[in-house]
Design a protein around this motif. Structure first.
Motif, PDB file in Angstrom:
ATOM      1  N   GLU A 123       0.802  -1.217   0.000  1.00  0.00           N
ATOM      2  CA  GLU A 123       0.000   0.000   0.000  1.00  0.00           C
ATOM      3  C   GLU A 123       0.841   1.276   0.000  1.00  0.00           C
ATOM      4  N   THR A 124       2.162   1.151  -0.008  1.00  0.00           N
ATOM      5  CA  THR A 124       3.052   2.311   0.059  1.00  0.00           C
ATOM      6  C   THR A 124       2.784   3.344  -1.029  1.00  0.00           C
ATOM      7  N   PRO A 125       2.649   2.972  -2.309  1.00  0.00           N
ATOM      8  CA  PRO A 125       2.407   4.009  -3.320  1.00  0.00           C
ATOM      9  C   PRO A 125       1.159   4.847  -3.030  1.00  0.00           C
ATOM     10  N   ARG A 126       0.112   4.211  -2.572  1.00  0.00           N
ATOM     11  CA  ARG A 126      -1.119   4.943  -2.266  1.00  0.00           C
ATOM     12  C   ARG A 126      -0.918   5.851  -1.056  1.00  0.00           C
ATOM     13  N   VAL A 156      -6.604  22.432   5.794  1.00  0.00           N
ATOM     14  CA  VAL A 156      -5.437  21.606   6.107  1.00  0.00           C
ATOM     15  C   VAL A 156      -4.800  21.085   4.827  1.00  0.00           C
ATOM     16  N   ARG A 157      -3.590  20.606   4.980  1.00  0.00           N
ATOM     17  CA  ARG A 157      -2.836  20.029   3.856  1.00  0.00           C
ATOM     18  C   ARG A 157      -2.171  18.750   4.356  1.00  0.00           C
ATOM     19  N   ALA A 158      -2.200  17.705   3.556  1.00  0.00           N
ATOM     20  CA  ALA A 158      -1.573  16.443   3.937  1.00  0.00           C
ATOM     21  C   ALA A 158      -0.067  16.626   4.028  1.00  0.00           C
ATOM     22  N   THR A 159       0.507  15.980   5.019  1.00  0.00           N
ATOM     23  CA  THR A 159       1.950  15.966   5.212  1.00  0.00           C
ATOM     24  C   THR A 159       2.330  14.540   5.577  1.00  0.00           C
ATOM     25  N   PHE A 160       3.485  14.098   5.145  1.00  0.00           N
ATOM     26  CA  PHE A 160       3.882  12.720   5.393  1.00  0.00           C
ATOM     27  C   PHE A 160       4.788  12.668   6.605  1.00  0.00           C
ATOM     28  N   ARG A 161       4.409  11.806   7.541  1.00  0.00           N
ATOM     29  CA  ARG A 161       5.088  11.723   8.829  1.00  0.00           C
ATOM     30  C   ARG A 161       5.251  10.272   9.250  1.00  0.00           C
ATOM     31  N   LYS A 162       6.062  10.114  10.262  1.00  0.00           N
ATOM     32  CA  LYS A 162       6.234   8.804  10.882  1.00  0.00           C
ATOM     33  C   LYS A 162       4.942   8.460  11.612  1.00  0.00           C
ATOM     34  N   HIS A 202       7.043   2.916   9.908  1.00  0.00           N
ATOM     35  CA  HIS A 202       5.905   3.115   9.019  1.00  0.00           C
ATOM     36  C   HIS A 202       5.628   4.610   8.886  1.00  0.00           C
ATOM     37  N   TYR A 203       5.547   5.070   7.659  1.00  0.00           N
ATOM     38  CA  TYR A 203       5.216   6.462   7.382  1.00  0.00           C
ATOM     39  C   TYR A 203       3.853   6.517   6.714  1.00  0.00           C
TER      40      TYR A 203
END
Length: 162
Positions: free
Chosen positions: A9-12, A109-115, A126-127
């Motif tokens: 599921e990482t690409p999604r 809001v805006r999506a941000t990628f985090r741990k 897992h991020y």
């Protein structure tokens, strides 16, 4: 969730990849192969196209969590929100980089990628996506002039929400 499933599921997760029905124009996240909105589902077979979500949206509903699930005890209180993206799908995610008391319905809001978490001491990290305010927040205390609310920088947010 198993490590193998998480990797599939990482690409999604990293790209907020969804799908869109070319028959009725409804957007979905996670992606679907058939559109449940179309009156005759078979019409959408083979007509779903990939859609990259921008990550921009607004808080539709939220809850402040004070009694955290295992692994999140160090983050309480934290905000878990339903975010309606500009493309249409509603995503669930944690709102970070802001004091929980100033989160409100309609907050941009805006999506941000985090741990998200770590599996064991030497395990896989897992991020995934969380949401951060897309605007500088200004709060008016009772009887006083508006005061800006501190929004932490992404590096501070990573340490605080990790």
């Amino acid at each position: 969730m198993s490590i193998a499933r998480f990797w599939r599921e990482t690409p999604r997760r990293y790209n907020l990849g969804g799908s869109k029905c070319t028959v009725c124009s409804t957007a979905y996240f996670p992606p679907r192969t058939v559109c449940p909105t179309c009156s005759h589902h078979r019409e959408s077979i083979g007509k779903m196209v990939p859609l990259q979500l921008s990550g921009d949206g607004e808080v539709f509903s939220y809850s402040v969590v004070h009694d955290a699930a295992e692994g999140f005890e160090m983050q309480v209180p934290y905000v878990l929100a339903l975010v309606r993206t500009v493309e249409g799908p509603v995503l669930t995610g944690q709102v970070v980089d802001v004091d929980p008391s100033v989160v409100r319905i309609g907050l941009k809001v805006r999506a941000t990628f985090r741990k998200l978490r770590e599996e064991g001491r030497a395990g896989v990290i897992h991020y995934g996506y969380k949401f951060a305010p897309a605007e500088e927040l200004v709060v008016s205390p009772p009887g006083g002039p508006p005061a800006p609310v501190r929004v932490t920088s992404p590096s501070e947010g990573d340490r605080a929400s990790a």
